[in-house]
Design a protein around this motif. Structure first.
Motif, PDB file in Angstrom:
ATOM      1  N   TYR A   1      -3.267 -12.843  22.096  1.00  0.00           N
ATOM      2  CA  TYR A   1      -4.265 -13.092  23.139  1.00  0.00           C
ATOM      3  C   TYR A   1      -3.792 -14.210  24.071  1.00  0.00           C
ATOM      4  O   TYR A   1      -3.935 -14.121  25.298  1.00  0.00           O
ATOM      5  CB  TYR A   1      -5.603 -13.472  22.520  1.00  0.00           C
ATOM      6  N   SER A  48     -10.513 -14.548  19.302  1.00  0.00           N
ATOM      7  CA  SER A  48      -9.399 -13.625  19.081  1.00  0.00           C
ATOM      8  C   SER A  48      -8.990 -13.551  17.622  1.00  0.00           C
ATOM      9  O   SER A  48      -8.299 -12.606  17.215  1.00  0.00           O
ATOM     10  CB  SER A  48      -8.197 -14.029  19.942  1.00  0.00           C
ATOM     11  N   ILE A  52      -7.573  -5.713  24.136  1.00  0.00           N
ATOM     12  CA  ILE A  52      -7.453  -7.171  24.136  1.00  0.00           C
ATOM     13  C   ILE A  52      -8.338  -7.739  23.045  1.00  0.00           C
ATOM     14  O   ILE A  52      -9.504  -7.357  22.916  1.00  0.00           O
ATOM     15  CB  ILE A  52      -7.860  -7.728  25.511  1.00  0.00           C
ATOM     16  N   GLY A  83     -13.432 -11.425  25.137  1.00  0.00           N
ATOM     17  CA  GLY A  83     -12.011 -11.652  25.349  1.00  0.00           C
ATOM     18  C   GLY A  83     -11.587 -11.247  26.751  1.00  0.00           C
ATOM     19  O   GLY A  83     -10.851 -11.961  27.425  1.00  0.00           O
TER      20      GLY A  83
END
Length: 424
Positions: free
Chosen positions: A143, A136, A14, A20
C-alpha cells in the motif's frame, strides 16, 4: 494516471478497501498542493510580502524548526483519540494557515502563520502514515508503494501548475498558488471526514516473541534501540539532499557535463520512482525481508556515490554517463530505503504506541532537511574523495542498522505474511 491503473499494476485491489482508495485520493490532492507551495513559498515572501532574502531565510528556517514538533506531538495524541478527527484538524490548520498568509505582510504574523502551516504539515505526514498502516494491515508495504507513487504524481502535477503560474509573475498569480495550496488541504480534510476510523491493531504473541514484544518500552523516548534506529534513518534519508542539492551543484561546479542535464536527472528520478516503486515493494513484504533489503541498499548507496566521484574524469560524455549511473543507483537506493523504512519503523513499535513511535521516527526526515544541505556542501568541498567517503558512511549505516534491528523484529509467525504481486 487514474488510480485504478495502480490496482491493475498491483494485480489485486488496493489494501484498505474504500478507505484505502480514498486515502490515495487524499495523498494525490495533498501532494498537488505541496507541489504548488514548494515552488512558491520563498518567492511569495520575496515578491508579494516584500521580505529581504535574509528575512525569508530566517522565516523558513524558524517555521520549519517549529514544525518539527508536529510529528511527535501528533503521533502521541493519535494513540489517545480518534485518528480521523486529528487528521481532519491538522488539514484544516494547514488550510487556515495558508489563507492567513494572504491577510498580512507583518513579519511576526507571517512567521506565526508559516510555523502553524509547517506544524500541520509534519503532523499530517505522520498521521497519514499511521492511518495507512492500520487500514492496510498485512499489505502495508505494498500500500505504501502505491501511495508513494501517487504522491510523486501529485507533487509533479503541482510543480508543473506552479511553473505555469509563476511564468505570469504577477502578484495575483502568486496569491492564486497560495490559495490553491490551502484549497488542497481543505479538500483533503473533507475527504478524511468520509473515512472510517481505523482500529488499533491487536497482535497475538507467544513464546520468545512475546517476551521480546513485552520488553518494548511504551515511550519511544525511553527506547534506546528505536532512538538509535531513528538516528540511523536521518543518515539514510540524506539521499533526498543529494538530489535536491548535492547532485545539481556537483554537476555544475565540478564536472564537464552540460548544465541542462541537472533537471533531466531529477525527471529521471521521478519517472523511475513512479515506474518501479510498486514492483520493488514485493521484496519488503515482511519485517525480515525489509531488513534484508539493507544489504542491497548499502551497495546502491556505495555505487551511486562512487559514480559521482568518478564523474570528474573525462569529458562531457563521460561525466554525463557517470552522473546518469549515479542518479539511477541513488534512485534505486531511495526506493529500497522507502520500502525498508516503512516496514521497520512500524514493526519496531509496540502496537499500543504506534503513533508516538512513528512521530519520533518522523524526526529523522526533519533532521535531514536541516543538516542535509550542510552535509552536501562539505562533501562537494572535499571533492571526489568526499563522495567516496559519503557513500562508505551510508553503506556502513545500512549494515549497522541491520544489526541493530535484528533481535527486535517479531518472529516469522508475527511478521506480515509474504505476498506475491503480479505485474503482468
Amino acid at each position: 494516471m487514474r488510480l485504478k491503473q495502480y490496482r491493475a499494476a498491483a494485480g489485486e485491489r488496493i489494501p484498505g478497501g474504500a478507505d484505502g482508495r480514498r486515502m490515495l485520493w487524499i495523498s494525490l490532492v495533498d501532494k498537488t498542493g505541496a507541489g504548488l507551495w514548494a515552488a512558491t513559498g520563498a518567492l511569495y515572501f520575496t515578491y508579494v510580502t516584500g521580505l529581504s532574502v535574509a528575512e525569508v531565510g530566517i522565516l523558513l528556517a524558524v517555521s520549519a524548526g517549529i514544525g518539527v514538533a508536529g510529528a511527535p506531538i501528533a503521533g502521541r495524541i493519535a494513540d489517545r483519540m480518534p485518528l480521523t478527527r486529528l487528521m481532519t484538524a491538522m488539514q484544516l490548520l494547514r488550510a487556515a494557515a495558508g489563507l492567513a498568509l494572504l491577510t498580512s505582510d507583518h513579519y511576526a504574523l507571517l512567521l506565526a502563520f508559516a510555523a502553524a502551516g509547517s506544524f500541520g504539515d509534519r503532523a499530517t505526514s505522520v498521521l497519514t502514515k499511521l492511518y495507512a498502516a492500520r487500514i492496510s494491515g498485512p499489505d502495508r508495504v505494498r500500500y505504501q508503494a502505491v501511495n508513494r507513487t501517487v504522491s510523486n504524481i501529485g507533487f509533479a502535477v503541482g510543480g508543473i501548475a506552479a511553473a505555469a503560474a509563476l511564468g505570469v509573475g504577477t502578484t495575483l498569480a502568486y496569491q492564486a498558488l497560495v490559495v490553491g495550496n490551502a484549497l488542497a488541504s481543505f479538500v483533503a480534510a473533507l475527504l478524511v471526514v468520509r473515512c472510517a476510523e481505523a482500529p488499533v491493531p491487536a497482535r497475538v504473541v507467544t513464546g520468545s516473541a512475546a517476551k521480546t514484544t513485552a520488553a518494548k518500552p511504551k515511550s519511544p523516548w525511553r527506547d534506546r534501540t528505536y532512538l538509535l534506529y531513528t538516528a540511523s534513518e536521518a543518515v539514510l534519508f540524506l539521499d533526498d539532499a543529494v538530489f535536491k542539492v548535492g547532485l545539481p551543484l556537483w554537476l555544475v561546479h565540478a564536472t564537464d557535463a552540460p548544465h541542462g542535464l541537472a533537471p533531466l536527472l531529477l525527471v529521471l528520478n521521478n519517472v523511475l520512482v513512479v515506474a518501479l516503486q510498486i514492483p520493488l515493494a514485493r521484496y519488503g513484504a515482511t519485517s525480515r525481508a525489509a531488513r534484508r533489503l539493507l544489504v542491497p541498499l548499502a551497495a546502491a548507496f556505495a555505487g551511486g556515490a562512487l559514480a559521482l566521484s568518478l564523474s570528474v574524469v573525462g569529458g562531457a560524455w563521460t561525466a554525463s554517463a557517470a552522473l546518469t549511473i549515479a542518479a539511477v543507483a541513488l534512485t534505486l537506493a531511495e526506493m529500497l530505503h522507502s520500502v525498508a523504512s516503512w516496514e521497520l519503523s512500524i514493526a519496531l513499535a509496540p502496537d499500543e504506541a504506534q503513533g508516538a513511535y512513528l512521530g519520533v521516527h518522523a524526526l529523522a526526515v526533519s533532521v535531514q532537511r536541516s543538516v542535509g544541505p550542510l552535509v552536501m556542501s562539505a562533501v562537494i568541498a572535499t571533492g571526489p574523495a568526499g563522495w567516496a567517503l559519503f557513500g562508505a558512511c551510508l553503506a556502513a549505516t545500512c549494515l549497522a542498522q541491520s544489526r541493530l534491528v535484528r533481535d527486535r523484529l517479531p518472529g516469522p509467525a508475527l511478521s506480515v505474511p509474504p505476498t506475491t504481486v503480479s505485474h503482468d
